[in-house]
Scaffold this motif. Structure first.
Motif: not given
Length: 331
Positions: A94, A96, A125, A138, A155, A166-167, A169, A172
């Motif tokens: 994960d 971030p 993310h 981004e 994803t 990459f999603m 925030l 979700w």
């Protein structure tokens, strides 16, 4: 003749969320941190949008002033995870990415790409480009061919196809994104900006976290420990998960509630000169072997080693494997 004004004889009922504002703001002697359960309940109400605007701002700024405790971060995370309903996707790391870079290019993106090309599944993310003068993940997804995913189905497909997704925030946890976006209204970053780093929404095998401000690294490590997660927290360059080769690095690790610490020496004999401008195309040229960059090479290799250390390698084998991955990358 003037009509008499009716008197209110009943005391208005207190809003259910008021108790949490009171706990944090009851003065130097009366205020305290929330318990883990209180934090879970409070964040649950925030996520369910059962609070007033004034309460939201007061709560975030009181937390910011007090500084979050491990128990509060753990409780907030549990509230989010309870409501997330994310699918069971297999993820190794994960990652971030919320800070943005302003002194050096985001070499961590090449590290993530290289790891993904070698079978390590990474979920990234972030919370958008919120501060002027910084370069955000981004903004570079298209240039570096990193899939932008707007739902869990996309994803999962990206993880299967490329090992990297990459999603945002906002897609979700939109309530958390809204809280982050209050920065320009409140004048300060809220604790949500820090909380987003610990959430690990897809239950990855290891969560990497970069916390820039001294002291917060231990708080985040301890919060991940309370959650039973495996995590490594560092003071990454610019607040991103990127090892700075010009400085020693301290790794704050936890695995199933067991804490550990590790010191990594600086890799460079002398500090590199900060580039005059950040040119994203340089990342692509470096990946293709068309340009050289001493700082970038050291930063991405050591960042890859950090991720491998989180997956169980010792330091020496992590660096050796990272060097091999980079040397054999597909140009």
């Amino acid at each position: 003749m003037t009509t008499p004004i009716a008197l209110v004889t009943e005391t208005p009922a207190e809003h259910p969320f008021a108790q949490f504002v009171r706990i944090l703001g009851k003065g130097k002697r009366g205020a305290r941190s929330l318990t883990r359960e209180e934090a879970r309940q409070a964040m649950g109400m925030l996520l369910d949008e059962k609070v007033e605007e004034a309460q939201l701002g007061a709560f975030l700024m009181l937390l910011r002033h007090k500084e979050e405790s491990p128990e509060e971060l753990a409780g907030f995370t549990e509230a989010l995870r309870e409501r997330l309903h994310a699918p069971a996707l297999q993820v190794d790391i994960d990652w971030p990415t919320y800070a943005g870079k302003k002194r050096h290019l985001p070499w961590y993106l090449l590290a993530a790409k290289c790891l993904a090309n070698n079978g390590i599944r990474i979920f990234m993310h972030g919370g958008g480009a919120h501060t002027a003068g910084r370069l955000y993940t981004e903004q570079l997804l298209g240039l570096l061919d990193i899939p932008l995913c707007r739902d869990w189905q996309a994803t999962g497909a990206a993880l299967d196809a490329k090992g990297l997704a990459f999603m945002p925030l906002v897609d979700w946890a939109p309530q958390l994104q809204r809280m982050i976006d209050l920065r320009n209204t409140l004048g300060l970053r809220s604790p949500i900006h820090s909380l987003a780093r610990i959430l690990n929404p897809l239950s990855a095998s290891c969560g990497l976290q970069s916390i820039f401000h001294p002291g917060y690294q231990v708080v985040h490590r301890d919060a991940s420990g309370l959650l039973g997660d495996r995590a490594i927290v560092i003071k990454g360059d610019g607040g991103e998960i990127e090892v700075n080769p010009d400085s020693p690095s301290h790794l704050y690790g936890t695995d199933g509630g067991q804490s550990w610490d590790e010191e990594w020496p600086m890799l460079s004999a002398q500090r590199h000169v900060k580039p005059a401008t950040l040119e994203p195309q340089h990342l692509l040229a470096f990946w293709r072997g068309e340009s050289q960059d001493s700082y970038g090479q050291m930063a991405l290799i050591s960042t890859m080693a950090l991720a491998l250390r989180g997956l169980g390698e010792d330091r020496d084998s992590a660096f050796a494997k990272a060097q091999t991955f980079w040397a054999n990358r597909s140009l």
